[in-house]
Structures are given as structure tokens and as C-alpha cells.
Design a protein around this motif. Structure first.
Motif, PDB file in Angstrom:
ATOM      1  N   ASP A 122       0.816  -1.216   0.000  1.00 45.22           N
ATOM      2  CA  ASP A 122       0.000   0.000   0.000  1.00 45.22           C
ATOM      3  C   ASP A 122       0.848   1.264   0.000  1.00 45.22           C
ATOM      4  O   ASP A 122       0.362   2.352  -0.300  1.00 45.22           O
ATOM      5  N   THR A 123       2.124   1.138   0.361  1.00 44.97           N
ATOM      6  CA  THR A 123       2.997   2.308   0.401  1.00 44.97           C
ATOM      7  C   THR A 123       3.651   2.580  -0.953  1.00 44.97           C
ATOM      8  O   THR A 123       4.494   3.449  -1.072  1.00 44.97           O
ATOM      9  N   LYS A 124       3.266   1.803  -1.949  1.00 45.54           N
ATOM     10  CA  LYS A 124       3.791   1.910  -3.315  1.00 45.54           C
ATOM     11  C   LYS A 124       5.232   1.432  -3.431  1.00 45.54           C
ATOM     12  O   LYS A 124       5.845   1.556  -4.500  1.00 45.54           O
ATOM     13  N   LEU A 125       5.781   0.926  -2.329  1.00 48.77           N
ATOM     14  CA  LEU A 125       7.076   0.262  -2.423  1.00 48.77           C
ATOM     15  C   LEU A 125       6.828  -1.150  -2.962  1.00 48.77           C
ATOM     16  O   LEU A 125       5.794  -1.758  -2.702  1.00 48.77           O
ATOM     17  N   SER A 126       7.747  -1.679  -3.699  1.00 44.92           N
ATOM     18  CA  SER A 126       7.624  -3.055  -4.185  1.00 44.92           C
ATOM     19  C   SER A 126       8.842  -3.838  -3.731  1.00 44.92           C
ATOM     20  O   SER A 126       9.920  -3.278  -3.516  1.00 44.92           O
ATOM     21  N   PHE A 127       8.649  -5.124  -3.554  1.00 41.86           N
ATOM     22  CA  PHE A 127       9.819  -5.923  -3.216  1.00 41.86           C
ATOM     23  C   PHE A 127       9.740  -7.301  -3.857  1.00 41.86           C
ATOM     24  O   PHE A 127       8.672  -7.808  -4.171  1.00 41.86           O
ATOM     25  N   VAL A 128      10.911  -7.861  -4.087  1.00 41.46           N
ATOM     26  CA  VAL A 128      11.053  -9.202  -4.636  1.00 41.46           C
ATOM     27  C   VAL A 128      11.915 -10.006  -3.680  1.00 41.46           C
ATOM     28  O   VAL A 128      12.945  -9.526  -3.199  1.00 41.46           O
ATOM     29  N   ILE A 129      11.485 -11.209  -3.373  1.00 44.74           N
ATOM     30  CA  ILE A 129      12.270 -12.088  -2.524  1.00 44.74           C
ATOM     31  C   ILE A 129      12.494 -13.378  -3.301  1.00 44.74           C
ATOM     32  O   ILE A 129      11.557 -13.947  -3.850  1.00 44.74           O
ATOM     33  N   TYR A 130      13.741 -13.797  -3.396  1.00 45.59           N
ATOM     34  CA  TYR A 130      14.047 -14.901  -4.303  1.00 45.59           C
ATOM     35  C   TYR A 130      15.238 -15.724  -3.811  1.00 45.59           C
ATOM     36  O   TYR A 130      16.094 -15.243  -3.057  1.00 45.59           O
ATOM     37  N   GLY A 131      15.288 -16.967  -4.244  1.00 50.59           N
ATOM     38  CA  GLY A 131      16.374 -17.863  -3.871  1.00 50.59           C
ATOM     39  C   GLY A 131      17.579 -17.696  -4.768  1.00 50.59           C
ATOM     40  O   GLY A 131      17.457 -17.403  -5.955  1.00 50.59           O
ATOM     41  N   ASP A 132      18.755 -17.879  -4.210  1.00 52.84           N
ATOM     42  CA  ASP A 132      20.011 -17.777  -4.948  1.00 52.84           C
ATOM     43  C   ASP A 132      20.657 -19.169  -4.986  1.00 52.84           C
ATOM     44  O   ASP A 132      21.132 -19.675  -3.975  1.00 52.84           O
TER      45      ASP A 132
END
Length: 241
Positions: free
Chosen positions: A143-153
Motif C-alpha cells: 500500500d505504500t507503493k514500495l515493491s519488493f522481490v524475494i528470491y532464492g540464490d
């Protein structure tokens, strides 16, 4: 007869050539490498991921040195069938194991040689693969217009790592490395700890929603419900959440 002899010499499946006509679409690439199975995977009689051709299972922890890979060009138009295969031996049966990294989850790790994979912690990378399947690789909008991606390496073979990347209008403002320290029985809730000993928790609610807590930039670290863009197997059937 000549065609049959040529196919037999290429694929070393003289007893099976007459029962499957798909080899004309299979491209053999000579590239020696090591592969380590981190998720139990079906072994197929031919380089096509089809249940009727399944002949065995390759167990987690199975390690192979392979000389070639096989790309089934006829399968490129499908979103839910692997196109790349390796010829290996599992449960005393020769066959083809699919590389599933192109969809759903990663089932094998690869390296230049099998020796490079001999000391890999299979269980931690199996957990990372399940995390990839259930949670990661998916952008979240808040809702804060921030986006995030969480991913495996999966490239750093010394340890199974997870990255959290937060962006503001496309610009990265936070990127941190974590390791998975705990998860529930059905792999829908994960606890992660950063190098700075900061703990975050992320869990899957349903196909379209997840929740995350412990990230200061997201709602001050409080539990936040976020919409998830799913990993898509069939883009033609995709509906924007």
C-alpha cells in the motif's frame, strides 16, 4: 534402416528407437558438467516429461557427471513440460532426467564438475527450492507503493541464500541477504535471518496473498498483507490479481 542406425548411435537406445518417434526434434549438446538432484525427480525412458514414459525416480542427493544435455525443441510451445534433459542412471535404469528450472521449481543444481557439488548441503538447497516454489521469484506490491522481490540464490553453492530486494519507483533502496532458519510442516511459513541478525517472517495465505513482518521499510516492520503476482505456468490463462 540407415536412419535407425544413426539414431541408435546418437542416443544409445537401440531397443527403444522404434517405439518413440520424437528424437527428430531432440537436439544433443555436448557439454560436460556435474548435476546434483535436490528434489526427487522422475526419470523418463525418452527426453520427454510424460507420465507413460516414467521408468524410475532419481533420489535427492544423487550426483552425476554428464557429458551431454538434450533439448526437445518440440516442447518449447508448452509452458508445463521441461525442454532440457540429462541422460543418467537412477535405480539401475538408464533414462532422461528433466531440468525443471524453467518452471515451477528447481530440481537440480549444476556446476562445471560433479566434484564442485560433492560437498553441497542437499537439505538446505532442497528447502530453498521449496521456498522458490511456494514464495519467491514473485514481486509484491504494498500500500505504500514500495515493491519488493524475494528470491532464492542457487548460484552460490557454499550456502543456500535468499535475497530481499525493495524498490521505490523502480530504484533499489534496500537489498539484504538472508538464510532460512525455520519453516512449518507444509512449507508455507518461513523464518529468515540476515547477516545482521535481523529476523523476518513471510508466509503464504493463499494463491494471491502473503504476509511479511520484520522489514522496517514495510509498515514499520509490522505484519503486512501483500498481493502476490504468481509464478505463471500458462501466460494465456493469467488473470491480474
Amino acid at each position: 534402416m540407415i536412419k535407425r542406425l544413426i539414431l541408435t548411435s546418437i542416443f544409445s537406445f537401440s531397443s527403444c528407437i522404434t517405439s518413440w518417434s520424437g528424437y527428430k526434434s531432440v537436439e544433443k549438446n555436448k557439454y560436460r558438467q556435474g548435476i546434483l538432484v535436490i528434489r526427487e525427480t522422475s526419470l523418463y525412458e525418452f527426453p520427454i516429461e510424460e507420465k507413460k514414459y516414467q521408468i524410475a525416480k532419481c533420489k535427492e542427493g544423487s550426483l552425476f557427471e554428464v557429458e551431454d544435455s538434450y533439448n526437445n525443441k518440440d516442447l518449447i510451445r508448452y509452458d508445463d513440460i521441461a525442454t532440457k534433459y540429462y541422460k543418467v542412471k537412477c535405480s539401475n535404469k538408464d533414462g532422461f532426467i528433466p531440468y525443471l528450472g524453467s518452471y515451477t521449481f528447481l530440481n537440480v543444481l549444476t556446476a562445471n564438475t560433479a566434484k564442485e557439488l560433492s560437498n553441497v548441503d542437499v537439505n538446505s538447497f532442497k528447502t530453498l527450492s521449496i521456498f522458490q516454489e511456494k514464495i519467491s521469484g514473485e514481486p509484491y506490491l504494498t500500500d505504500t507503493k514500495l515493491s519488493f522481490v524475494i528470491y532464492g540464490d542457487f548460484d552460490y553453492l557454499k550456502s543456500a541464500r535468499v535475497w530481499l530486494d525493495i524498490s521505490d519507483n523502480g530504484d533499489t533502496i534496500f537489498k539484504e541477504q538472508y538464510r532460512i532458519t525455520n519453516f512449518n510442516s507444509d512449507y508455507t511459513e518461513f523464518t529468515l535471518v540476515s547477516k545482521k541478525n535481523v529476523t523476518i517472517k513471510i508466509s503464504r495465505i493463499d494463491e494471491r496473498n502473503s504476509k511479511i513482518s520484520g522489514v522496517t521499510l514495510l509498515n514499520g516492520g509490522k505484519e503486512t498483507i501483500v498481493k502476490r503476482y504468481n509464478i505463471i505456468k500458462n501466460w494465456n490463462s493469467y488473470v491480474n490479481p
